[in-house]
Design a protein around this motif. Structure first.
Motif, PDB file in Angstrom:
ATOM      1  N   THR A   1       0.935  -1.236  -0.010  1.00 10.73           N
ATOM      2  CA  THR A   1       0.092   0.096   0.008  1.00 10.73           C
ATOM      3  C   THR A   1       0.878   1.249   0.026  1.00 10.73           C
ATOM      4  N   PHE A   2       0.518   2.271  -0.893  1.00 10.25           N
ATOM      5  CA  PHE A   2       1.235   3.218  -1.054  1.00 10.25           C
ATOM      6  C   PHE A   2       0.408   4.469  -0.929  1.00 10.25           C
ATOM      7  N   ILE A   3       0.914   5.818  -0.339  1.00  8.10           N
ATOM      8  CA  ILE A   3       0.060   6.877   0.197  1.00  8.10           C
ATOM      9  C   ILE A   3       0.879   8.193  -0.383  1.00  8.10           C
ATOM     10  N   ARG A   4       0.044   8.723  -1.533  1.00  5.16           N
ATOM     11  CA  ARG A   4       0.486   9.901  -2.242  1.00  5.16           C
ATOM     12  C   ARG A   4      -0.523  11.078  -2.254  1.00  5.16           C
ATOM     13  N   ARG A   5       0.039  12.448  -2.042  1.00  5.89           N
ATOM     14  CA  ARG A   5      -0.660  13.602  -2.077  1.00  5.89           C
ATOM     15  C   ARG A   5      -0.967  13.731  -3.897  1.00  5.89           C
ATOM     16  N   LEU A   6      -2.120  14.046  -4.255  1.00  7.82           N
ATOM     17  CA  LEU A   6      -2.509  14.398  -5.637  1.00  7.82           C
ATOM     18  C   LEU A   6      -2.317  15.754  -5.787  1.00  7.82           C
ATOM     19  N   SER A   7      -1.772  16.208  -6.881  1.00  8.05           N
ATOM     20  CA  SER A   7      -2.165  17.586  -7.515  1.00  8.05           C
ATOM     21  C   SER A   7      -3.527  17.905  -8.108  1.00  8.05           C
ATOM     22  N   ASP A   8      -3.672  19.067  -8.482  1.00  8.90           N
ATOM     23  CA  ASP A   8      -5.186  19.478  -8.844  1.00  8.90           C
ATOM     24  C   ASP A   8      -5.626  18.507 -10.083  1.00  8.90           C
ATOM     25  N   GLU A   9      -4.963  18.126 -10.940  1.00  7.53           N
ATOM     26  CA  GLU A   9      -5.278  17.516 -12.155  1.00  7.53           C
ATOM     27  C   GLU A   9      -5.408  15.952 -11.715  1.00  7.53           C
ATOM     28  N   GLU A  10      -4.670  15.419 -10.715  1.00  5.88           N
ATOM     29  CA  GLU A  10      -4.744  14.050 -10.097  1.00  5.88           C
ATOM     30  C   GLU A  10      -5.818  14.076  -9.360  1.00  5.88           C
ATOM     31  N   SER A  11      -6.301  15.336  -8.693  1.00  8.39           N
ATOM     32  CA  SER A  11      -7.477  15.196  -7.848  1.00  8.39           C
ATOM     33  C   SER A  11      -8.810  14.835  -8.771  1.00  8.39           C
ATOM     34  N   ILE A  12      -8.770  15.541  -9.846  1.00  8.68           N
ATOM     35  CA  ILE A  12      -9.807  15.504 -10.853  1.00  8.68           C
ATOM     36  C   ILE A  12      -9.785  13.995 -11.405  1.00  8.68           C
ATOM     37  N   GLU A  13      -8.836  13.571 -11.788  1.00  7.16           N
ATOM     38  CA  GLU A  13      -8.829  12.257 -12.281  1.00  7.16           C
ATOM     39  C   GLU A  13      -9.321  11.007 -11.128  1.00  7.16           C
ATOM     40  N   GLU A  14      -9.166  11.278  -9.953  1.00  9.42           N
ATOM     41  CA  GLU A  14      -9.540  10.580  -8.919  1.00  9.42           C
ATOM     42  C   GLU A  14     -10.822  10.514  -8.686  1.00  9.42           C
ATOM     43  N   LEU A  15     -11.549  11.778  -8.926  1.00  9.18           N
ATOM     44  CA  LEU A  15     -12.937  12.034  -8.665  1.00  9.18           C
ATOM     45  C   LEU A  15     -13.723  11.328  -9.917  1.00  9.18           C
ATOM     46  N   ALA A  16     -12.922  11.316 -11.165  1.00  7.20           N
ATOM     47  CA  ALA A  16     -13.542  10.825 -12.253  1.00  7.20           C
ATOM     48  C   ALA A  16     -13.553   9.112 -11.870  1.00  7.20           C
ATOM     49  N   ARG A  17     -12.557   8.475 -11.425  1.00  6.03           N
ATOM     50  CA  ARG A  17     -12.530   7.237 -11.020  1.00  6.03           C
ATOM     51  C   ARG A  17     -13.804   6.789 -10.000  1.00  6.03           C
ATOM     52  N   ILE A  18     -13.823   7.675  -9.020  1.00  3.28           N
ATOM     53  CA  ILE A  18     -14.880   7.395  -8.275  1.00  3.28           C
ATOM     54  C   ILE A  18     -16.301   7.538  -8.808  1.00  3.28           C
ATOM     55  N   LEU A  19     -16.358   8.793  -9.641  1.00  5.77           N
ATOM     56  CA  LEU A  19     -17.871   8.762 -10.440  1.00  5.77           C
ATOM     57  C   LEU A  19     -18.076   7.953 -11.568  1.00  5.77           C
ATOM     58  N   GLY A  20     -16.762   7.388 -12.306  1.00  2.00           N
ATOM     59  CA  GLY A  20     -17.018   6.476 -13.395  1.00  2.00           C
ATOM     60  C   GLY A  20     -16.919   5.174 -13.325  1.00  2.00           C
ATOM     61  N   GLY A  21     -16.490   4.611 -12.345  1.00  3.94           N
ATOM     62  CA  GLY A  21     -16.244   3.288 -12.075  1.00  3.94           C
ATOM     63  C   GLY A  21     -15.331   2.639 -12.948  1.00  3.94           C
ATOM     64  N   ALA A  22     -15.699   1.428 -13.731  1.00  2.72           N
ATOM     65  CA  ALA A  22     -14.770   0.657 -14.277  1.00  2.72           C
ATOM     66  C   ALA A  22     -14.203   1.540 -15.766  1.00  2.72           C
ATOM     67  N   GLU A  23     -14.932   2.313 -16.412  1.00  3.86           N
ATOM     68  CA  GLU A  23     -14.863   2.971 -17.566  1.00  3.86           C
ATOM     69  C   GLU A  23     -14.772   4.428 -17.203  1.00  3.86           C
ATOM     70  N   ILE A  24     -13.531   5.265 -17.491  1.00  4.61           N
ATOM     71  CA  ILE A  24     -13.743   6.669 -17.224  1.00  4.61           C
ATOM     72  C   ILE A  24     -13.668   7.332 -18.597  1.00  4.61           C
ATOM     73  N   THR A  25     -14.815   8.091 -18.938  1.00  3.89           N
ATOM     74  CA  THR A  25     -15.210   8.708 -20.039  1.00  3.89           C
ATOM     75  C   THR A  25     -14.506  10.310 -20.285  1.00  3.89           C
ATOM     76  N   ALA A  26     -14.615  11.050 -21.270  1.00  3.59           N
ATOM     77  CA  ALA A  26     -14.156  12.209 -21.237  1.00  3.59           C
ATOM     78  C   ALA A  26     -15.324  13.067 -20.556  1.00  3.59           C
ATOM     79  N   THR A  27     -16.830  12.383 -20.654  1.00  3.96           N
ATOM     80  CA  THR A  27     -17.697  13.111 -19.990  1.00  3.96           C
ATOM     81  C   THR A  27     -17.611  12.979 -18.515  1.00  3.96           C
ATOM     82  N   VAL A  28     -16.919  11.817 -18.103  1.00  3.46           N
ATOM     83  CA  VAL A  28     -16.804  11.658 -16.640  1.00  3.46           C
ATOM     84  C   VAL A  28     -15.967  12.550 -16.341  1.00  3.46           C
ATOM     85  N   ARG A  29     -14.937  12.667 -16.846  1.00  6.42           N
ATOM     86  CA  ARG A  29     -13.760  13.607 -16.510  1.00  6.42           C
ATOM     87  C   ARG A  29     -14.413  15.156 -16.212  1.00  6.42           C
ATOM     88  N   GLN A  30     -15.108  15.308 -17.418  1.00  3.54           N
ATOM     89  CA  GLN A  30     -15.759  16.687 -17.339  1.00  3.54           C
ATOM     90  C   GLN A  30     -16.558  16.978 -16.052  1.00  3.54           C
TER      91      GLN A  30
END
Length: 558
Positions: free
Chosen positions: A514-543
């Protein structure tokens, strides 16, 4: 504020350093990534949990360490009362496990775990995954109300506790006096026997020690006589004795000193020795005459010692304790001899103490009712912020038998829908609703206690949609006045982060880590997209994730 969490050899974590910030610190990650290890390590360091289930068995040691900054005057004073040393306004709490033994330290000094727990109550408030279930138990409602009442309640509740101890003691004494005439007579006979046995012995303080010395001298009289006799023979003025030899030496030296003045001083010293020996011999002779073995005296001494030792073994380890026991039993005997008068006195004392206790309980109850009204209003206001639109919250009081906490039995009541009557919280609230109620209570109590850091471990249980948005907004509001650390699965809460940390599980050399790292603003948005999108992260989910982050920034400004 919690500045840093350092973890080593805990479960899947080899080593991790998390530098936290002010405001809202969010931790997210896939299920099973190891988020619970972080909060578990904090609990271990604070003495709220053990290493079992966390420490890696294949490691030589395990470590959980926390670094706090203390800038609140109330916290400083509370820590001073615990004699906690401060270094540059920081407190470092560490707990290490080596060879199956854990050691806790505060600023480098080894301390008991109990003290660490006291320190933790000053610095941090942890809301665990299942803590909201404590609201299902009505006994916890009183503790929450008392915590809100705070210092105003401390002295009155201590008065109640002291009076209750005295009342309870009197009540037990009165019950003990509930004897039949036969039982009373039997106890009196036994007490009279014990008191008489001690009285007949006519004990004197220190007598046993004196007799021990006499007995030891009598038992060893033969050895004493042998030693004295030999000393007398060696120092006597008979032929060959020390006194006779010194006397002869003195006479010889005295004759010689007539021819040399330098010998006079030496001769004088020898004369002193001769006189000392003569004095010693006379004292030894006197002692010889005084010591003798008298069988009758020996038997008396032995019998007396046996009696004293018997009484000490039966009634106490010393004569002082035996005499104290006698006094205690005499008092009890006096009570039984005047049985009815004693019971009547106890009843009057009990009635007086009960009246005092009830009066003190009433004062405590008045303070609680005043605090309850204020607490109900504050909790209601926070619940409305948490999407309980038409909520009513109240605290019901019932009077019960007085106890160490007073005579109040309270229950939290809630109505969550229009027209619904107030009902006990534990009967009508779901898991998600209980979680929000506990969040409201924590928020109100944190304002009262000025706790510097709050940790919420998955406060989002059982909530979604608009409710999740309201909870996230409340988190942001709380984080304006204190540090908040939150583990969450919801994008609405994660989007509010001032600092966003991602917890990931990776396979390294065929082993999960297990690793822990602090996310940049862009990485934070990508992590939010993962939470929202589940298995597939589309452009719409990222937006959507980007818009959610931008909305959160705007929300926090107001």
């Amino acid at each position: 504020m919690l500045l840093n969490i350092h973890v080593k050899n805990m479960a899947l974590i080899d080593e991790a350093d998390i530098d936290l910030t002010e405001g809202l610190n969010i931790l997210t990650g896939e299920t099973g990534a190891g988020k619970s290890i972080i909060i578990g390590s904090v609990n271990v360091a604070l003495g709220l949990a053990g290493f079992k289930g966390f420490a890696r068995e294949d490691a030589a040691f395990a470590l959980a360490e926390l670094v706090f900054s203390v800038d609140n005057e109330r916290q400083r004073k509370a820590l001073e009362r615990l004699d906690i040393p401060m270094e540059d306004d920081q407190i470092i709490i560490s707990r290490r496990l080596i060879n199956g033994r854990s050691v806790s330290k505060v600023n480098g000094e080894t301390v008991p775990v109990s003290l660490v727990r006291q320190v933790s109550e000053i610095l941090i408030d942890i809301h665990g995954q299942h803590e909201h279930q404590a609201l299902l138990h009505q006994k916890n409602h009183l503790a929450i109300l008392d915590a809100f009442a705070g210092e105003e309640l401390l002295e009155p509740i201590n008065t109640v506790r002291n009076l209750y101890r005295e009342y309870d003691s009197l009540e037990k004494k009165l019950k003990e006096t509930d004897l039949s005439e036969t039982a009373r007579a039997k106890e009196m006979d036994f007490l009279a026997f014990e008191v008489g046995e001690i009285e007949e012995a006519a004990l004197k303080t220190g007598e046993d020690e004196e007799l021990e010395q006499v007995y030891r001298r009598q038992v060893n009289s033969q050895k004493i006589m042998e030693g004295v006799t030999e000393a007398e023979n060696l120092t006597s003025s008979d032929f060959g004795g020390a006194a006779e030899l010194v006397s002869r030496a003195y006479r010889s030296l005295s004759s010689a000193s007539a021819y040399d003045e330098k010998l006079e001083m030496i001769t004088s010293e020898l004369a002193d020795i001769d006189n000392l020996l003569n004095d010693f011999h006379r004292e030894l002779a006197d002692y010889q005459e005084s010591i003798s073995f008298d069988a009758e005296s020996f038997n008396r001494t032995e019998e007396r010692l046996n009696l004293l030792n018997h009484l000490k073994a039966k009634y106490g380890g010393s004569i002082e304790k035996v005499l104290s026991y006698k006094k205690e039993k005499e008092e009890r005997l006096e009570e039984l001899e005047h049985y009815e008068a004693y019971r009547l006195r106890l009843k009057k004392e009990l009635e007086t103490k009960r009246a005092e206790l009830l009066s003190a309980c009433a004062k405590v109850s008045a303070i609680r009712k005043k605090a309850a009204e204020l607490l109900s209003g504050k909790i209601t206001a926070v619940l409305k912020d948490l999407n309980f639109l038409d909520v009513k919250f109240a605290i019901d009081f019932q009077e019960s038998a007085p106890g160490p906490e007073g005579f109040d039995t309270i229950c939290f009541l809630i109505s969550m829908n229009p027209g619904q009557p107030l009902m006990p919280l534990q009967k009508v609230a779901s898991g998600g609703e209980l979680s929000r109620v506990m969040l409201a209570i924590k928020t109100v109590l944190a304002d009262k206690d000025a706790v510097g850091t709050m940790i919420f471990d998955e406060i989002d249980v059982g909530i979604s949609g608009r409710t999740a948005q309201k909870v996230s907004e409340k988190m942001a509001v709380i984080a304006r006045s204190r540090q908040v650390i939150c583990i969450t699965h919801l994008a609405q809460i994660a989007s509010m982060a001032d600092a966003h940390f991602c917890i990931e599980k990776k396979i390294v050399d065929q082993e999960a880590k297990t690793f822990i790292r602090r996310l940049s603003d862009e990485e934070s948005i990508e992590e939010l997209a993962r939470i929202l999108g589940g298995a597939e992260i589309t452009a719409t989910v990222r937006q959507s994730a980007r818009e959610m982050k931008e909305l959160a920034v705007c929300t926090k400004k107001y």
